[in-house]
Design a protein around this motif. Structure first.
Motif, PDB file in Angstrom:
ATOM      1  N   PHE A   1       0.837  -1.205   0.000  1.00  0.00           N
ATOM      2  CA  PHE A   1       0.000   0.000   0.000  1.00  0.00           C
ATOM      3  C   PHE A   1       0.874   1.258   0.000  1.00  0.00           C
ATOM      4  CE2 PHE A   1      -3.449  -2.379   2.613  1.00  0.00           C
ATOM      5  CZ  PHE A   1      -3.773  -3.112   1.491  1.00  0.00           C
TER       6      PHE A   1
ATOM      7  N   ARG B   1      -5.951   1.497  10.990  1.00  0.00           N
ATOM      8  CA  ARG B   1      -6.697   2.640  10.459  1.00  0.00           C
ATOM      9  C   ARG B   1      -5.748   3.794  10.119  1.00  0.00           C
ATOM     10  NH1 ARG B   1     -10.537   6.819  13.187  1.00  0.00           N
ATOM     11  NH2 ARG B   1     -11.975   7.285  11.515  1.00  0.00           N
TER      12      ARG B   1
ATOM     13  N   LEU C   1      -3.551   2.923   7.134  1.00  0.00           N
ATOM     14  CA  LEU C   1      -4.326   2.957   5.883  1.00  0.00           C
ATOM     15  C   LEU C   1      -4.611   4.393   5.459  1.00  0.00           C
ATOM     16  CD1 LEU C   1      -7.103   0.241   5.967  1.00  0.00           C
ATOM     17  CD2 LEU C   1      -5.239   0.480   4.347  1.00  0.00           C
ATOM     18  N   PHE C   2      -4.988   5.215   6.425  1.00  0.00           N
ATOM     19  CA  PHE C   2      -5.338   6.605   6.127  1.00  0.00           C
ATOM     20  C   PHE C   2      -4.124   7.325   5.541  1.00  0.00           C
ATOM     21  CE2 PHE C   2      -7.788  10.472   8.080  1.00  0.00           C
ATOM     22  CZ  PHE C   2      -8.218  10.806   6.805  1.00  0.00           C
TER      23      PHE C   2
ATOM     24  N   SER D   1      -3.230   5.727   2.011  1.00  0.00           N
ATOM     25  CA  SER D   1      -4.168   5.893   0.894  1.00  0.00           C
ATOM     26  C   SER D   1      -4.435   7.359   0.574  1.00  0.00           C
ATOM     27  CB  SER D   1      -5.483   5.175   1.203  1.00  0.00           C
ATOM     28  OG  SER D   1      -6.070   5.717   2.360  1.00  0.00           O
TER      29      SER D   1
ATOM     30  N   ARG E   1      -3.868  -8.490  -2.849  1.00  0.00           N
ATOM     31  CA  ARG E   1      -4.257  -7.089  -3.073  1.00  0.00           C
ATOM     32  C   ARG E   1      -5.156  -6.933  -4.301  1.00  0.00           C
ATOM     33  NH1 ARG E   1      -0.065  -2.780  -4.040  1.00  0.00           N
ATOM     34  NH2 ARG E   1      -1.807  -1.894  -5.147  1.00  0.00           N
ATOM     35  N   HIS E   2      -5.126  -7.931  -5.179  1.00  0.00           N
ATOM     36  CA  HIS E   2      -6.029  -7.880  -6.330  1.00  0.00           C
ATOM     37  C   HIS E   2      -7.233  -8.805  -6.159  1.00  0.00           C
ATOM     38  CE1 HIS E   2      -3.208  -5.402  -8.403  1.00  0.00           C
ATOM     39  NE2 HIS E   2      -2.251  -6.257  -8.159  1.00  0.00           N
TER      40      HIS E   2
ATOM     41  N   GLY F   1      -9.309  -9.335  -3.164  1.00  0.00           N
ATOM     42  CA  GLY F   1     -10.457  -8.928  -2.348  1.00  0.00           C
ATOM     43  C   GLY F   1     -11.162  -7.701  -2.888  1.00  0.00           C
ATOM     44  N   ASN F   2     -12.367  -7.472  -2.384  1.00  0.00           N
ATOM     45  CA  ASN F   2     -13.150  -6.293  -2.764  1.00  0.00           C
ATOM     46  C   ASN F   2     -12.728  -5.070  -1.967  1.00  0.00           C
ATOM     47  OD1 ASN F   2     -14.858  -6.390  -4.867  1.00  0.00           O
ATOM     48  ND2 ASN F   2     -16.661  -7.004  -3.694  1.00  0.00           N
ATOM     49  N   ASN F   3     -12.004  -5.319  -0.877  1.00  0.00           N
ATOM     50  CA  ASN F   3     -11.562  -4.216  -0.034  1.00  0.00           C
ATOM     51  C   ASN F   3     -10.325  -4.632   0.760  1.00  0.00           C
ATOM     52  OD1 ASN F   3     -12.609  -5.921   1.939  1.00  0.00           O
ATOM     53  ND2 ASN F   3     -14.567  -4.858   1.985  1.00  0.00           N
ATOM     54  N   VAL F   4      -9.812  -3.692   1.543  1.00  0.00           N
ATOM     55  CA  VAL F   4      -8.588  -3.942   2.305  1.00  0.00           C
ATOM     56  C   VAL F   4      -8.803  -5.057   3.324  1.00  0.00           C
ATOM     57  CG1 VAL F   4      -7.008  -2.912   3.986  1.00  0.00           C
ATOM     58  CG2 VAL F   4      -7.730  -1.607   1.991  1.00  0.00           C
ATOM     59  N   ARG F   5      -9.963  -5.026   3.974  1.00  0.00           N
ATOM     60  CA  ARG F   5     -10.272  -6.051   4.985  1.00  0.00           C
ATOM     61  C   ARG F   5     -10.172  -7.443   4.367  1.00  0.00           C
ATOM     62  NH1 ARG F   5     -14.422  -3.494   6.817  1.00  0.00           N
ATOM     63  NH2 ARG F   5     -15.885  -4.459   5.386  1.00  0.00           N
TER      64      ARG F   5
ATOM     65  N   HIS G   1      -2.451   8.936  -3.550  1.00  0.00           N
ATOM     66  CA  HIS G   1      -2.033   7.526  -3.587  1.00  0.00           C
ATOM     67  C   HIS G   1      -3.163   6.517  -3.678  1.00  0.00           C
ATOM     68  CE1 HIS G   1       2.124   8.105  -1.572  1.00  0.00           C
ATOM     69  NE2 HIS G   1       2.138   8.327  -2.854  1.00  0.00           N
ATOM     70  N   GLU G   2      -4.386   6.964  -3.590  1.00  0.00           N
ATOM     71  CA  GLU G   2      -5.523   6.081  -3.364  1.00  0.00           C
ATOM     72  C   GLU G   2      -5.532   4.816  -4.238  1.00  0.00           C
ATOM     73  OE1 GLU G   2      -9.528   7.700  -3.904  1.00  0.00           O
ATOM     74  OE2 GLU G   2      -9.352   8.196  -1.796  1.00  0.00           O
TER      75      GLU G   2
ATOM     76  N   ASP H   1      -3.346   2.787  -5.108  1.00  0.00           N
ATOM     77  CA  ASP H   1      -2.512   1.656  -4.687  1.00  0.00           C
ATOM     78  C   ASP H   1      -3.160   0.814  -3.602  1.00  0.00           C
ATOM     79  OD1 ASP H   1      -0.659   2.438  -6.427  1.00  0.00           O
ATOM     80  OD2 ASP H   1       0.703   3.345  -4.987  1.00  0.00           O
ATOM     81  N   VAL H   2      -4.184   1.349  -2.985  1.00  0.00           N
ATOM     82  CA  VAL H   2      -4.820   0.635  -1.874  1.00  0.00           C
ATOM     83  C   VAL H   2      -6.192   0.143  -2.332  1.00  0.00           C
ATOM     84  CG1 VAL H   2      -5.481   0.801   0.552  1.00  0.00           C
ATOM     85  CG2 VAL H   2      -3.643   2.241  -0.329  1.00  0.00           C
ATOM     86  N   PRO H   3      -6.459  -1.167  -2.196  1.00  0.00           N
ATOM     87  CA  PRO H   3      -7.753  -1.683  -2.667  1.00  0.00           C
ATOM     88  C   PRO H   3      -8.902  -1.330  -1.718  1.00  0.00           C
ATOM     89  CG  PRO H   3      -6.479  -3.458  -1.694  1.00  0.00           C
ATOM     90  CD  PRO H   3      -5.612  -2.234  -1.629  1.00  0.00           C
ATOM     91  N   LEU H   4      -9.125  -0.028  -1.529  1.00  0.00           N
ATOM     92  CA  LEU H   4     -10.129   0.408  -0.552  1.00  0.00           C
ATOM     93  C   LEU H   4     -11.544   0.112  -1.031  1.00  0.00           C
ATOM     94  CD1 LEU H   4      -8.731   3.916   0.425  1.00  0.00           C
ATOM     95  CD2 LEU H   4      -9.032   2.002   1.989  1.00  0.00           C
ATOM     96  N   GLY H   5     -12.382  -0.365  -0.126  1.00  0.00           N
ATOM     97  CA  GLY H   5     -13.800  -0.474  -0.394  1.00  0.00           C
ATOM     98  C   GLY H   5     -14.437   0.869  -0.069  1.00  0.00           C
TER      99      GLY H   5
ATOM    100  N   GLU I   1     -14.822   1.457   3.519  1.00  0.00           N
ATOM    101  CA  GLU I   1     -13.549   1.701   4.202  1.00  0.00           C
ATOM    102  C   GLU I   1     -13.092   3.154   4.035  1.00  0.00           C
ATOM    103  OE1 GLU I   1     -11.506  -2.725   4.150  1.00  0.00           O
ATOM    104  OE2 GLU I   1     -11.330  -1.468   2.383  1.00  0.00           O
TER     105      GLU I   1
ATOM    106  N   LEU J   1     -12.505   5.506   7.296  1.00  0.00           N
ATOM    107  CA  LEU J   1     -11.239   6.172   7.613  1.00  0.00           C
ATOM    108  C   LEU J   1     -11.468   7.604   8.082  1.00  0.00           C
ATOM    109  CD1 LEU J   1      -8.817   5.121   4.719  1.00  0.00           C
ATOM    110  CD2 LEU J   1      -8.767   4.378   7.090  1.00  0.00           C
TER     111      LEU J   1
ATOM    112  N   ARG K   1     -15.847  -1.838  -4.505  1.00  0.00           N
ATOM    113  CA  ARG K   1     -14.459  -1.385  -4.414  1.00  0.00           C
ATOM    114  C   ARG K   1     -14.390  -0.003  -5.057  1.00  0.00           C
ATOM    115  NH1 ARG K   1      -9.339  -5.314  -5.713  1.00  0.00           N
ATOM    116  NH2 ARG K   1      -7.711  -3.750  -5.692  1.00  0.00           N
TER     117      ARG K   1
END
Lengths: 289, 207
Positions: A46, A172, A175-176, A179, A230-231, A233-237, B76-77, B79-83, B86, B90, B121
């Motif tokens: 990330f 958290r 991630l914040f 991202s 990382r490719h 899942g639908n999200n980070v969790r 950067h968003e 690069d992170v597989p954010l839903g 999520e 945050l 996603r």
């Protein structure tokens, strides 16, 4: 067909029993590392530092090899290398790797980290040729001493759970800042502190894992599950959950495969991880259609 | 802690030879400032200075702690597989039960005209939808100051006006301040707010 399947199953069961009886500490070590390393590897990806996770185990090992090349300092009375000094070498190697990686700007990070990996491998080779302990001592370290793991070393490795727990608490914030760094700074979250926290947790975990499992298996557990998940899942969790699941599966079945195929333990773990990744990806594509 | 935003003789120098300011203005809780001007006039630089993302050359900014920053293109968003949930989590205030927080997120998405996207996603949404998610995240935050840098540039014209109305209602209801950079001021027309026009490299403040 069923006969062949039965033979494979019997073979797997026998290997399991054999491993369970003789290599319980080794199993424990790979499972402990599999709980923590993929999570840190994913966070590193990330932060665009996936290459750093390849470099760090190499720099840690270069540090270990370097102290083993210092015979007067590292040899104890019985001619064995000092464990404390090997530990110090790994710590210094990891720290140096982190400091160097922190100097790179994003656009030169690939070249810079690649140069760091090459330099670490060169230092390791030179130290190996100079070391009075020769390859007999360094080879098991390189491939990990998992099969001859002492209870003390396993106890030391278990502290790898600390950065794992810290990663859960700091998720958290990490991630914040990874991202949306600008939004995080504007909200009053220190991106610098988060970067230090992450580097500390990664460095500590890599140092412990390299000391016990060796640089190859450490790098594999950091990268393969993270790169795959990382490719996926639908999200980070989901990515965090799936990378850990994949690493645990590999750590469980890897030793079994290594016994059956008569290959190093690390290679067995990596092979299971790769096969699991490929199969799951193919299955997902099929379901998606 | 100051309640409003006070900017006094602010000068920002984002690069050698580029200077924005001096500029002074005050924003009280519940007030909205619309920042306009041609490309290169220093709108984003000024906004970044207000957010504390760019060092200030001279002058003074007095602001409440923390601000919600929504950029046109986040750094950067990707690069992170954010839903979507999520992204909202945050930024949100961590008060109330899990169910209450979930409800607040759903309402924030409805406020930006993007209902039932919690489980998607972020990267699978269109550019305009992603901007709406970031706006929803800003609405959920506890920050008393919202800084929106062309935050609806990818949103279609019809939705932009509706979004502006929703945002204005929210700001009035919560007493939060906002500084909004936009090239489509007509979307915000009819709403009570102050505006400021920045000509290239020279700043003028008006009502």
């Amino acid at each position: 067909m069923s006969g062949a399947f039965g033979s494979i199953l019997q073979c797997l069961t026998d290997a399991h029993v054999l491993l369970w009886q003789e290599f319980r500490p080794a199993w424990g070590a790979t499972l402990l590392a599999a709980l923590v390393l993929p999570r840190l590897g994913l966070h590193a990806s990330f932060r665009r530092h996936i290459l750093t996770t390849i470099a760090l185990p190499q720099t840690a090992f270069a540090g270990m090899a370097l102290v083993l090349a210092l015979p007067l300092l590292s040899a104890e009375a019985d001619g064995e290398p000092s464990t404390a000094l090997v530990f110090l070498g790994a710590a210094l190697g990891t720290l140096l790797g982190l400091v160097i990686a922190a100097q790179f700007r994003t656009e030169v990070v690939t070249r810079g980290v690649a140069a760091m990996i090459v330099a670490s491998l060169a230092i390791t080779e030179i130290a190996r040729s100079l070391s009075p302990f020769g390859e007999t001592r360094l080879e098991p370290l390189l491939h990990g001493e998992v099969l001859g793991l002492s209870a003390e070393r396993l106890g030391l490795l278990s502290t790898i759970l600390l950065p794992g727990l810290f990663a859960l608490v700091a998720k958290r914030r990490w991630l914040f800042t990874a991202s949306c760094p600008d939004a995080a700074r504007a909200a009053g979250v220190s991106t610098r502190s988060a970067a230090f926290e992450f580097a500390g947790a990664l460095g500590f975990a890599v140092m412990l894992a390299t000391l016990t499992l060796g640089p190859l298996l450490t790098a594999s557990l950091l990268i393969i599950p993270a790169a795959w998940a990382r490719h996926a899942g639908n999200n980070v969790r989901g990515a965090l959950r799936e990378s850990t699941a994949m690493a645990l599966l590999s750590a469980w079945w890897g030793p079994v495969v290594s016994v059956i195929a008569d290959i190093p333990l690390g290679a067995g773990v990596v092979m299971v991880a790769l096969v699991t990744g490929a199969l799951t990806r193919a299955l997902r594509r099929r379901i998606a259609r | 802690m100051p309640q409003g935003l006070h900017v006094c003789d602010l000068v920002v120098q984002p690069a050698a030879g580029v200077r924005v300011g001096p500029i002074s203005f005050t924003l009280a809780p519940g007030e909205v400032l619309l920042l306009q001007g041609p490309n290169g006039s220093g709108k984003t630089t000024l906004l970044k200075a207000l957010a504390g993302l760019t060092p200030v050359e001279s002058g003074q900014i007095t602001r409440p702690a923390g601000s919600a920053w929504v950029a046109q293109q986040p750094e950067h968003e990707g690069d992170v597989p954010l839903g979507v949930d999520e992204v909202l989590a945050l930024n949100e205030q961590r008060t109330g039960t899990v169910a209450e927080r979930k409800l607040r997120r759903a309402r924030a998405l409805e406020a930006v005209l993007l209902p039932q996207r919690e489980h998607r996603r972020l990267a699978t949404l269109s550019g305009g939808e992603q901007q709406r998610v970031r706006l929803a995240a800003a609405l959920l935050s506890a920050a008393p100051l919202l800084l929106l840098d062309e935050a609806t540039s990818a949103v279609d014209v019809t939705s932009d006006a509706m979004l502006a109305r929703h945002m204005a209602q929210h700001l009035i209801a919560t007493g939060r301040m906002a500084v909004i950079v936009t090239h489509r001021p007509e979307a915000w027309s009819g709403l009570t707010m102050r505006s400021m026009h920045l000509p290239a490299r020279t700043l003028e403040a008006g009502a």
